[in-house]
Design a protein around this motif. Structure first.
Motif, short mmCIF file in Angstrom:
data_model
loop_
_atom_site.label_atom_id
_atom_site.label_comp_id
_atom_site.label_asym_id
_atom_site.label_seq_id
_atom_site.Cartn_x
_atom_site.Cartn_y
_atom_site.Cartn_z
N ILE A 1 -6.80 -48.34 1.36
CA ILE A 1 -5.96 -48.33 -0.03
C ILE A 1 -6.46 -46.87 -0.77
O ILE A 1 -5.80 -46.11 -1.21
CB ILE A 1 -6.06 -49.35 -0.87
N ILE A 2 -8.12 -46.78 -0.93
CA ILE A 2 -8.41 -45.72 -1.64
C ILE A 2 -7.98 -44.23 -1.01
O ILE A 2 -7.67 -43.38 -1.67
CB ILE A 2 -9.91 -45.72 -1.45
N LYS A 3 -7.99 -44.34 0.45
CA LYS A 3 -7.54 -43.01 1.13
C LYS A 3 -6.31 -42.77 0.82
O LYS A 3 -5.77 -41.51 0.57
CB LYS A 3 -7.54 -43.43 2.69
N ASP A 4 -5.26 -43.58 0.59
CA ASP A 4 -3.66 -43.61 0.35
C ASP A 4 -3.60 -43.08 -0.85
O ASP A 4 -2.60 -42.40 -1.33
CB ASP A 4 -2.90 -44.99 0.61
N ILE A 5 -4.44 -43.66 -2.02
CA ILE A 5 -4.20 -43.16 -3.42
C ILE A 5 -4.89 -41.87 -3.42
O ILE A 5 -4.31 -40.96 -3.95
CB ILE A 5 -5.09 -44.06 -4.21
N GLU A 6 -5.81 -41.32 -2.74
CA GLU A 6 -6.32 -39.98 -2.68
C GLU A 6 -5.41 -38.98 -1.78
O GLU A 6 -5.31 -38.00 -2.22
CB GLU A 6 -7.73 -39.87 -2.03
N GLY A 7 -4.73 -39.75 -1.12
CA GLY A 7 -3.48 -38.98 -0.40
C GLY A 7 -2.53 -38.47 -1.33
O GLY A 7 -1.68 -37.42 -0.96
N LEU A 8 -2.27 -39.04 -2.42
CA LEU A 8 -1.28 -38.69 -3.59
C LEU A 8 -1.83 -37.80 -4.35
O LEU A 8 -1.30 -37.14 -5.34
CB LEU A 8 -0.99 -40.18 -4.31
N GLY A 9 -3.22 -37.04 -4.17
CA GLY A 9 -3.77 -36.29 -5.10
C GLY A 9 -4.61 -36.62 -6.00
O GLY A 9 -5.30 -35.74 -6.82
N PHE A 10 -5.01 -37.84 -6.04
CA PHE A 10 -6.11 -38.44 -7.05
C PHE A 10 -7.39 -38.80 -6.39
O PHE A 10 -7.46 -38.73 -5.17
CB PHE A 10 -5.57 -39.78 -7.59
N LYS A 11 -8.50 -38.63 -7.27
CA LYS A 11 -9.74 -39.13 -6.89
C LYS A 11 -10.24 -40.24 -7.27
O LYS A 11 -10.15 -40.72 -8.35
CB LYS A 11 -10.76 -37.83 -7.23
N VAL A 12 -10.58 -40.99 -6.19
CA VAL A 12 -10.93 -42.73 -6.88
C VAL A 12 -12.63 -42.58 -6.96
O VAL A 12 -13.47 -42.03 -5.90
CB VAL A 12 -10.56 -43.73 -5.85
N VAL A 13 -13.01 -43.04 -7.95
CA VAL A 13 -14.22 -43.22 -8.48
C VAL A 13 -14.75 -44.79 -8.86
O VAL A 13 -13.99 -45.47 -9.39
CB VAL A 13 -14.89 -42.18 -9.56
N ASP A 14 -15.82 -45.03 -8.44
CA ASP A 14 -16.36 -46.61 -8.73
C ASP A 14 -16.99 -46.52 -10.23
O ASP A 14 -16.46 -47.52 -10.85
CB ASP A 14 -17.56 -46.76 -7.58
N ASP A 15 -17.84 -45.72 -10.47
CA ASP A 15 -18.41 -45.73 -12.02
C ASP A 15 -18.36 -44.32 -12.56
O ASP A 15 -18.88 -43.32 -12.32
CB ASP A 15 -19.90 -46.19 -11.71
N PRO A 16 -17.33 -44.22 -13.62
CA PRO A 16 -17.24 -42.84 -14.05
C PRO A 16 -18.50 -42.37 -14.92
O PRO A 16 -18.82 -41.28 -14.80
CB PRO A 16 -15.95 -43.27 -15.16
N ALA A 17 -19.24 -43.14 -15.05
CA ALA A 17 -20.49 -42.93 -15.73
C ALA A 17 -21.38 -42.07 -14.91
O ALA A 17 -22.14 -41.24 -15.37
CB ALA A 17 -21.29 -44.09 -16.45
N THR A 18 -21.50 -42.57 -13.78
CA THR A 18 -22.25 -41.81 -12.70
C THR A 18 -21.64 -40.76 -11.99
O THR A 18 -22.21 -39.96 -11.12
CB THR A 18 -22.85 -43.02 -11.48
N GLU A 19 -20.34 -40.34 -12.07
CA GLU A 19 -19.39 -39.45 -11.43
C GLU A 19 -19.84 -38.07 -12.05
O GLU A 19 -19.59 -37.91 -13.40
CB GLU A 19 -18.18 -39.72 -11.62
N VAL A 20 -20.12 -36.84 -11.29
CA VAL A 20 -20.44 -35.79 -11.89
C VAL A 20 -19.43 -34.80 -11.39
O VAL A 20 -18.96 -34.79 -10.04
CB VAL A 20 -21.49 -35.04 -11.43
N THR A 21 -18.47 -34.28 -12.51
CA THR A 21 -17.36 -33.31 -11.84
C THR A 21 -18.01 -31.93 -11.61
O THR A 21 -18.65 -31.27 -12.53
CB THR A 21 -16.37 -33.36 -13.24
N PRO A 22 -17.49 -31.32 -10.51
CA PRO A 22 -18.11 -30.13 -10.42
C PRO A 22 -17.41 -28.99 -11.26
O PRO A 22 -16.55 -29.33 -11.91
CB PRO A 22 -17.15 -29.53 -8.98
#
Length: 685
Positions: free
Chosen positions: A44-65
């Motif tokens: 399901i995550i792969k399909d959502i990312e196939g639409l051009g989005f990025k799935v993250v578990d915890d936004p607090a730990t996610e570092v945007t390049p």
């Protein structure tokens, strides 16, 4: 996700996969669904990312390049776009060179392709074209037209590189403002999440160790000192303290706590220190439940949003059609130059803004719910805000709602030769097992008096009637009001094996602000109603003191439902209650409002929970709801009016694409800015 159509495309994808309870909220960038098989999650995550989005578990730990940050994309494009715009005012010859302009435009166009083009193509694949389709189509048309003119050396009238670059740069600027503004609208939940993030002093074998609040387990002993946050919910084992509970109740005065009192995670010890036993941790704490309710509430759409959603779904294809028609009509029927027809068509694409319609409701709902939460009012759904518009009746339960729920025993009359100490012992044993306000007050009062200890085998509460119990000797007891008390002031009866054992006269006090609340509701043309299971004469006495004219006493839970139904047929009805017996009526009313110190069943049944004991917050809730709905309507009016006026103006050639991109970029900011006014706006009117 940055617009409503992004959320719609993800929703469609998840629906196709047969998932249930789908919740997609683009403003808070959250996706939830129910699924029996966890093995399918990676797919399901792969399909959502196939639409051009990025799935993250915890936004607090996610570092945007660095290169993916919207602010950095804007700065990069702005630096290259500035010289392209300057050629229009400066006479320097090299600024007019098509190769120089192409060299400056290509990097901006590539950023636009990666940022808008990827999203546009994926949204078309998802079946719900988003606003990026319009931006990408407009900027690409300007770039290709200019490129063909440069290759074929057709002259300056074919050079629109500045148009392509400016469209991309201005829309990126709009996205920067939009991102910052949306962050502000979701600040209430983020503030609550920050409160959760604290350390705890755990005592293990007499030694204090510092751990994260997330690591605390039920049964742990914790030390909380002055100035510390209480890490989780629990009970005080020793010590006493003044606790600031403002974050939860909006109550400015600290609350005094001592041994056996409960403390809530996230509150602050302003004076004293305590040793506490952790009872509820993680998602079971009151604060976690409030955060979860707030998130669900922000996602619950008011009916007024459905119109915006429907329009947004067909908006992009409609605008593309209008743009094509603009080009055809201007070029073939208007006999204008091809570049003029193209610029008009591009202006139609870039001035249109489906985002404003998508943002109109969720941003206002988020700010409204956040303001309510800071006033100690927890609203469980954005749809609740619209449900309370034009409220005609507010129905109150009496005990614990209009009255303090603190009772005094005026008299206990034992029947026959029954000893008073035995009666006290039976009442104490039974009422210890109940959460009802009367029960709590009786226990507090009786524990100071001499009594015979009675050990019970079982006890259970009967909605609206009282308590049934059995002792270890097999005697059956019933303690409650039901409809058995007489008019002499004795309002609770105690039976042993179906024989009257004693009668108790109990009185409770009216809340200080009850009369002020009733007067305020009448000013708002709302009819206050008293609906209670208590004796008629007692209900009439309370109603007279606070100014309520419509009274329904001696009602069992099922009878309360009938009364609520009658009022619902006459107009919008709010029910305010606190006991288990109020739960069905709270569910039945258009909107149920529960007091925070109510039973858990009542809190779960209600759509609004008053976290403080201040009754006037009912008026605050009505006022915030009214102004939130007004803001939603203002936002939708602006979003529709903007598009209805802007598109024909652009189609008729009165706007160039750069001005169109500028106004489109800021139409979102206008909507969000209007929503943010709710944070400080005076709502008394």
């Amino acid at each position: 996700m940055h617009c409503n159509n992004c959320a719609l495309s993800i929703h469609k994808l998840l629906e196709k996969k047969g998932l249930k309870n789908i919740f997609v909220d683009f403003a808070s960038e959250e996706v939830k669904f129910s699924n029996n098989d966890t093995a399918t999650i990676p797919g399901i995550i792969k399909d959502i990312e196939g639409l051009g989005f990025k799935v993250v578990d915890d936004p607090a730990t996610e570092v945007t390049p660095f290169y993916e940050k919207i602010e950095n994309k804007f700065i990069f494009c702005a630096v290259l776009t500035a010289p392209l715009l300057l050629h229009m005012v400066l006479p320097w010859h090299f600024f007019h060179n098509p190769i120089f302009q192409l060299a400056l435009c290509i990097p901006v166009f590539l950023v636009g392709c990666l940022h808008f083009g990827k999203s546009a193509i994926n949204s078309i694949r998802g079946g719900v074209p988003n606003m990026d389709v319009l931006i990408f189509t407009g900027s690409t048309a300007a770039f290709i037209y200019s490129l063909v003119g440069t290759i074929q050396n057709l002259g300056p009238q074919y050079q629109f590189y500045e148009t392509c670059a400016t469209i991309i740069t201005l829309v990126l600027l709009g996205n920067v403002f939009e991102k910052r503004s949306v962050t502000q609208t979701t600040s209430a939940v983020k503030d609550l999440i920050k409160i959760q993030q604290s350390n705890a002093n755990r005592i293990v074998n007499g030694v204090v160790e510092v751990i994260s609040a997330k690591e605390v387990r039920p049964g742990d002993t914790l030390l909380v000192n002055m100035g510390d946050k209480v890490p989780v919910d629990g009970e005080i084992l020793s010590g006493n303290a003044s606790v600031d509970e403002a974050m939860l109740t909006g109550e400015s005065m600290p609350v005094e706590k001592e041994k056996y009192d409960t403390v809530i995670g996230g509150t602050i010890i302003v004076h004293g220190n305590i040793t506490m036993l952790a009872t509820k941790v993680g998602s079971n704490t009151i604060l976690s439940q409030i955060i979860d309710l707030m998130k669900k509430a922000q996602a619950a759409k008011p009916p007024v949003q459905k119109l915006g959603d429907k329009v947004a779904a067909i908006f992009v294809p409609a605008v593309i059609l209008i743009s094509v028609l603009t080009f055809v009509l201007t070029f073939f029927l208007g006999h204008t130059a091809p570049q003029t027809a193209l610029m008009n068509a591009i202006a139609v694409l870039v001035i249109s803004c489906p985002c404003a319609m998508g943002l109109a409701t969720p941003t206002a709902v988020m700010v409204g719910l956040g303001r309510a939460a800071k006033n100690g009012i927890l609203i469980k759904g954005g749809d609740t805000i619209e449900a309370v518009a034009h409220t005609k009746y507010v129905v109150f339960d009496k005990t614990g709602t209009l009255t303090t729920g603190k009772f005094r025993i005026n008299e206990i009359k034992a029947e026959g030769d029954t000893g008073i100490e035995l009666v006290r012992g039976v009442i104490m044993a039974i009422e210890e097992r109940s959460n009802h306000p009367i029960a709590k007050s009786l226990v507090n009062e009786l524990k100071k008096l001499p009594q015979t200890k009675v050990i019970l085998k079982s006890a259970k509460e009967e909605k609206g009637l009282g308590m049934r119990a059995e002792d270890i000797e097999g005697n059956h007891y019933f303690l409650g009001s039901g409809k058995v008390a007489d008019e002499s002031g004795f309002n609770i009866s105690l039976y042993k094996n179906q024989k009257l054992l004693a009668q108790i006269a109990v009185d409770d006090e009216i809340k200080q602000d009850a009369a002020a609340l009733v007067a305020q509701l009448k000013k708002m043309n709302i009819v206050p109603v008293l609906l209670s299971g208590d004796k008629n004469n007692r209900c009439l006495k309370v109603a007279k003191l606070i100014g309520i004219d419509e009274v329904h006493g001696e009602k069992l839970p099922e009878e309360k439902l009938k009364v609520i139904d009658i009022y619902k047929q006459k107009g919008k009805t709010i029910m305010i209650g606190d006991g288990i017996n109020d739960a069905p009526a709270l569910t039945q009313a258009d909107v149920g409002v529960s007091m925070n110190d109510a039973s858990q069943v009542a809190i779960q049944s209600a759509r609004v929970v008053l976290l403080n004991t201040d009754l006037i917050s009912v008026v605050k809730f009505l006022q915030i709801s009214k102004h939130t709905l007004l803001t939603i309507k203002q936002n939708l009016f602006w979003a529709f009016a903007y598009n209805i006026i802007a598109i024909p103006v652009a189609a008729l050639g009165f706007l160039n694409p750069m001005l169109g991109a500028f106004t489109m970029a800021f139409s979102d900011v206008v909507v969000i800015g209007n929503s943010l006014r709710l944070k400080k706006k005076k709502v008394d009117g």
